[in-house]
Design a protein around this motif. Structure first.
Motif, short mmCIF file in Angstrom:
data_model
loop_
_atom_site.label_atom_id
_atom_site.label_comp_id
_atom_site.label_asym_id
_atom_site.label_seq_id
_atom_site.Cartn_x
_atom_site.Cartn_y
_atom_site.Cartn_z
N PRO A 36 0.88 -1.15 0.05
CA PRO A 36 -0.08 -0.04 0.09
C PRO A 36 0.84 1.28 0.02
O PRO A 36 0.55 2.23 -0.56
N HIS A 95 1.68 2.56 -3.49
CA HIS A 95 0.53 3.09 -4.24
C HIS A 95 0.00 4.53 -3.57
O HIS A 95 -0.57 5.29 -4.38
N GLY A 96 0.38 4.43 -2.44
CA GLY A 96 -0.22 5.71 -1.63
C GLY A 96 -1.52 5.62 -1.30
O GLY A 96 -2.28 6.50 -0.89
N ARG A 97 -2.07 4.47 -1.19
CA ARG A 97 -3.33 4.07 -0.81
C ARG A 97 -3.65 2.65 -0.43
O ARG A 97 -2.75 2.11 -0.97
#
Lengths: 103, 177
Positions: free
Chosen positions: A54, A57-59
Motif C-alpha cells: 500500500p 501506491h499511496g493508498r
C-alpha cells in the motif's frame, strides 16, 4: 447484475476493481460490492489483491476481480439467452447459486 | 462609500467561503474513512478487513479529485453494507471465539486501570483519615469527617476488591478458552 456481467464478459481476462466496474457498468456504485460478492460465491468471478505494498501506491490495495472460465461461459450463455428473449421478467439472481459453495 | 463597503463585503464573503470550503474539504477524507469503518462493522467478522481495505482503496481513488463524491460513495456503502453482510452469512465459530477473546482482553485492560485508580482513591482516603484523627481527636466535627473519610476509603477498597475479583474471573475464563 446483467450490466456488470456484460462488462466482465467483454474481456474475461481483464482485471477490474469495484469502482471501475461500477463506472463502466453504470450501476449505482456501492451495490457493485454485493453483486461481486454473489458472483464470487457462485465462482463466476475470482478476486485477488493488487500487487505491491500500500505504501508504494499511496493508498490501500485494490481488490481485483476477473471472470473465471466457467463464469465467462455461463455468463455468455445467460446474456445470449437474454438478448434472444428480450421480453419477460428478469431472471432472479438466485440462478447464480446452484453448484456454488461459499468459502 | 457604498461601493467600498460592497467590495469589502464581497472580498470578506469570498475569503470566508474559501476558508470554510478548505476546512470542509479537510474534514471530508476522515469522515469518509469513519463511515467505511462503521459500514464494515455490519459485515461478519472474518470479512471486515478485506472489505475495509477494498472500500478504502476505491474511496481513495475517488477522493483524489472528487472528495465529496467519495463521501457520498461511503454513505452509499454504509447504506448497502447490511445487505452485503446478510449475503456473506454469519460468522464462523472460530471468528466468534476470537471476537469474544478480544472483547474480554479489552475489558480486562479497562478493569485493571479501574482497579489501580480505586486503590489510589482508597489509600488517599485512609491517609487523610489518619491525619485528621491524629490532629483533632478532641473535636467532634473532625471525628465525623475522619469517620466519613474512613467510610469512603472502605467503599473504594470494596469496589477495588470487587474489580480485582472480576479481573481474576475474566483471566480464568480466558485461560480456559
Amino acid at each position: 447484475m446483467l450490466a456488470i456481467l456484460d462488462v466482465l464478459v467483454e474481456d474475461p481476462e481483464r482485471h477490474h476493481w469495484g469502482l471501475s466496474l461500477a463506472e463502466e457498468a453504470g450501476v449505482h456504485s456501492p451495490t457493485i460490492y454485493r453483486a461481486l460478492a454473489r458472483l464470487e460465491a457462485a465462482r463466476w468471478v475470482s478476486s485477488e489483491w493488487e500487487c505491491g505494498h500500500p505504501a508504494e501506491h499511496g493508498r490501500p490495495r485494490r481488490r481485483l476481480y476477473r471472470m473465471t472460465a466457467d463464469g465467462a461461459r455461463a455468463a455468455a450463455e445467460l446474456l445470449a439467452e437474454r438478448s434472444a428473449s428480450n421480453s419477460g421478467s428478469p431472471r432472479p439472481i438466485g440462478r447464480l447459486q446452484p453448484g456454488a459453495s461459499r468459502a | 462609500m457604498t461601493a467600498v463597503l460592497t467590495t469589502a463585503a464581497f472580498v470578506g464573503v469570498t475569503v470566508a467561503s474559501w476558508i470554510i470550503g478548505t476546512e470542509a474539504l479537510g474534514w471530508l477524507p476522515p469522515l469518509t474513512r469513519l463511515l467505511m469503518r462503521i459500514a464494515v462493522r455490519l459485515l461478519p467478522f472474518q470479512h471486515r478487513a478485506r472489505y475495509l481495505e477494498e472500500w478504502q482503496a476505491d474511496a481513495a481513488l475517488l477522493a483524489r479529485d472528487r472528495p465529496f463524491t467519495a463521501l457520498l460513495w461511503s454513505l452509499g456503502v454504509l447504506w448497502r453494507a447490511r445487505g452485503l453482510g446478510m449475503d456473506l452469512g454469519s460468522p464462523s465459530l472460530d471468528t466468534l471465539l476470537v471476537s469474544r477473546l478480544l472483547t474480554m482482553a479489552r475489558s480486562m485492560r479497562r478493569t485493571e486501570t479501574q482497579a489501580h485508580l480505586l486503590a489510589m482513591g482508597a489509600t488517599t482516603s485512609c491517609v487523610f483519615s489518619a491525619l485528621l484523627w491524629g490532629r483533632s481527636a478532641l473535636r467532634a466535627d473532625h471525628l465525623w469527617l475522619a469517620a466519613a473519610e474512613l467510610a469512603t476509603g472502605a467503599f473504594f477498597l470494596a469496589l477495588g476488591l470487587r474489580t480485582l475479583r472480576r479481573h481474576r474471573r475474566l483471566m480464568r475464563t480466558l485461560k480456559k478458552q
